[in-house]
Design an enzyme around this catalytic site. Sequence first.
Site, PDB file in Angstrom:
ATOM      1  CG  HIS A 338      -1.602   2.774  -3.953  1.00 14.18           C
ATOM      2  ND1 HIS A 338      -1.667   2.437  -2.755  1.00 14.18           N
ATOM      3  CD2 HIS A 338      -2.861   3.670  -4.089  1.00 14.18           C
ATOM      4  CE1 HIS A 338      -2.558   2.993  -1.833  1.00 14.18           C
ATOM      5  NE2 HIS A 338      -3.367   3.594  -2.733  1.00 14.18           N
ATOM      6  CE  LYS A 526       6.346  -9.157   1.712  1.00 16.53           C
ATOM      7  NZ  LYS A 526       6.230  -7.667   2.064  1.00 16.53           N
ATOM      8  CE  LYS A 532       3.953  -7.497  -3.043  1.00 17.75           C
ATOM      9  NZ  LYS A 532       4.058  -6.608  -1.827  1.00 17.75           N
TER      10      LYS A 532
HETATM   11  C1  LIG Z   1      -1.284  -6.325   4.956  1.00 19.62           C
HETATM   12  C2  LIG Z   1      -1.874  -7.403   4.169  1.00 19.62           C
HETATM   13  C3  LIG Z   1      -0.928  -7.381   2.751  1.00 19.62           C
HETATM   14  C4  LIG Z   1      -0.107  -6.259   2.400  1.00 19.62           C
HETATM   15  O1  LIG Z   1       1.204  -6.944   2.661  1.00 19.62           O
HETATM   16  P1  LIG Z   1       2.632  -6.432   2.181  1.00 19.62           P
HETATM   17  O2  LIG Z   1       3.510  -7.287   2.734  1.00 19.62           O
HETATM   18  O3  LIG Z   1       2.665  -4.969   2.454  1.00 19.62           O
HETATM   19  O4  LIG Z   1       2.404  -6.535   0.523  1.00 19.62           O
HETATM   20  C5  LIG Z   1      -1.644  -8.159   1.864  1.00 19.62           C
HETATM   21  N1  LIG Z   1      -2.568  -9.023   1.954  1.00 19.62           N
HETATM   22  C6  LIG Z   1      -3.058  -9.023   3.325  1.00 19.62           C
HETATM   23  C7  LIG Z   1      -4.131 -10.240   3.414  1.00 19.62           C
HETATM   24  C8  LIG Z   1      -2.697  -8.316   4.226  1.00 19.62           C
HETATM   25  O5  LIG Z   1      -3.123  -8.298   5.356  1.00 19.62           O
END
Ligand SMILES: *Cc1c(COP(=O)(O)O)cnc(C)c1O
Length: 791
Positions: A338, A526, A532
């Site tokens: 991952h 996120k 990020k």
């Molecule tokens: C989808 C999701 C993530 C992942 O988000 P990314 O933008 O891909 O890092 C993280 N936390 C929650 C609660 C989500 O629903």
Amino acid sequence: MFSKSMTDASNRDLYYVVSAITNEEINKNWLRSEKYYQKQKPKQVYYLSMEFLIGRLLESNLLNSGMWEVCNKTLTKLGFEPARVYKEEHDPGLGNGGLGRLAACFLDSMATMQYPGHGYGIRYRYGMFEQRFINGYQTELPDYWLKDPYPWETRKPEEAFEIEFGGKVHMLKRDDGTLEFKYEDTDKVLAMPYDVPVVGYQNKVVNTLRLWSAEPVMTGEEKQHDESQYYQQLEHHHSIEQISGILYPDDSSEEGKRLRIKQQYFLVAASLRKIINDYKANVRQSLLHLPEKVVIQINDTHPSLAIPELMRILMDEEGFSWEKSWEITTKVFAYTNHTILSEALEKWPIAMIQSLVPRLYMIIDEINERFCQSIWLDHPALRDNIHEMAVIADGQIHMARLAIVGSFSVNGVAKLHTQILKTQEMKNFYTLYPSKFNNKTNGITHRRWLLMTNPRLATLISDTIGPRWVHRPRELTHLLRYAKDRPLLDKLDQIKQENKKELAHYIHQTTGIKVDEQSIFDVQIKRLHEYKRQLLNIFHVIYLYNELKENPHLDITPRTFIFGAKAAPSYYFAKEVIKLINTVASIVNYDPDVKHKLKVVFLENYNVSLAEKIIPAADLSEQISTAGKEASGTGNMKMMMNGALTIGTLDGANIEIKNLVGDPNIFIFGLRSEEVFEYYQNGEYKANEFYQNDERITQILHQLRDGHFGHQGAEFKDIYYHILSTNDPYFILKDFEAYVETQQLVDQAYRTKGKWLSKSLVNIAHSGKFSSDRTIQEYATGIWKINQYKT
Ligand SMILES: *Cc1c(COP(=O)(O)O)cnc(C)c1O
């Protein structure tokens, strides 16, 4: 249930009542599905994961059971507001972010597509912390989610196992010359299973998510008479219960902690026991045939101790030779990588593994010996690389290497990510085992992330192209025919507007901030992490603020910047960024020069439930990681599916989104991953030059340094120093200009509403590719070799 009349019943009471009714329906099918597996003995997949971020279950269980609409109607008729009833459920935070949410989407898709697939995880007593802002700073509160009964779990004491830790291993020679391994003085822990049903979409299939809880093992004496013993050993029992006590609230970093290893071994040992017991009870064949009936997917390296644990069982308990055991083991495991962030690659000190799981250490050592020897003998071209490939090197056990060596499949989670694994991070392993490597681009369940969370949009889609897309999400492309259909686009607009209105209401209720419902809802949600680049986003906000202060009549499209993010409690820099965003918000939102054009909202406690509120209302999806760092992303897919346009770098699945929707329907900017790698290699990036030469950047960094934001003067000096002293390893300054320019294109594009809506529709139309149904289909045929079953 509560001996109350309907007029006295609370939303909470109704939540439990509706859950009980739903469970009645689910349980029938659950039993049927289990019987089917026992009788038909299909090959089954077990998805081992330290995290399952499942979200609230009542609504999705109603939806998947085909009872959602009738329940909504009935609750309304009875005078209850369905949303309020559903909101009573505590969202279990049994995961950090993307990796845990992916596991949950996969379970939903496996059950829906009628694959025999189950999840195994840990029932943490405390899930992800609850985030509150105090004075703009993140504070963490414990999430005791089991305070109230959780109606979806069933405790199965008759299926509990004892797990052994520590102790000593003795080798004895049997008469036939083989070795016997005896364990002494081990600590025993009871692994108590709690099963949660995983309901397929209107197909009567119910699979299982089994969550293990650690309990003290009661000796016969303790059980029978002397309960005081329990209290004498309270301390000891407490340390046992800690094994399933907390979720490590850290994403993208690894800290050598004994408790974390204990958790991992606990999950793996209990799950393998169950898998092998079921195999023996149902298949009733030699374990030589295990790979014909069992495949185990390990979600990142966290459960990779399963590899030596299966070796241990096969050799020490079942009497197989090393060679036979290895043959079986390496046909059972498949590993998903991952991340390539070096700080997240798990490495455990030898001594730690040796003291916690001594027999497993012996086995890992032997795996390593044989592996290194095989390179030396059979792959002389790789001899110089043995040190970088060895499972044990520099006093540490490299879990990713163990996972690669012990699995028949290694997959990345988006095309670019898999490419990077093959050509850089795991190049040597790819040379050694080219056929193990494969890509499975992540996905999301369109049932939760579109049908359930955005029912208005789902209805519009079905009214337009018919309902078949619900079963075959790729057919969302039929919407492309309507990309210029003004009446449809107007309806799409209206829906987005209603969703934004609801989010605006929530924002007002929770933060007191009044946002302009016509403004662009620019969303970055996120985990908070440097790669990020939430910092790049807030730099853009500061830039706009500075521009507007200079010229209050500047013509910009009003925007609402919406953030949601938790920082790991020990991640100082990430927490500074949170404080910065909150501080900028407190200035921008109340400055009369700008407050009608810019608003900044940082919503507390980002989790699945909050994501479900924000995503249907997003206009712009921020996916701005440093290229090469975000393995896939799934937030990008959720927002695309709900009609947001993406502003993003060529990273992770953004690339695949771009290739589908085409350049005019996405806003791409910034360095590409090759350029990032080149800079890392040649060291030619000079952050200082951007600081010196770009006035906008100079101004922002000086504002941070000089206490322009923040009343305590030097509040953000650390951010200033950090960026410059580390030479900005995430290229925030380098990408700033391209980002600002691309944001100007967004600003312009939003002014032509019809065109924007058309782009939005094109995004929705191509989002079906990112249904996790497609991802699971690829895992099933490409890795697992399992069949769908007919009910
Ligand atoms: C989808 C999701 C993530 C992942 O988000 P990314 O933008 O891909 O890092 C993280 N936390 C929650 C609660 C989500 O629903």
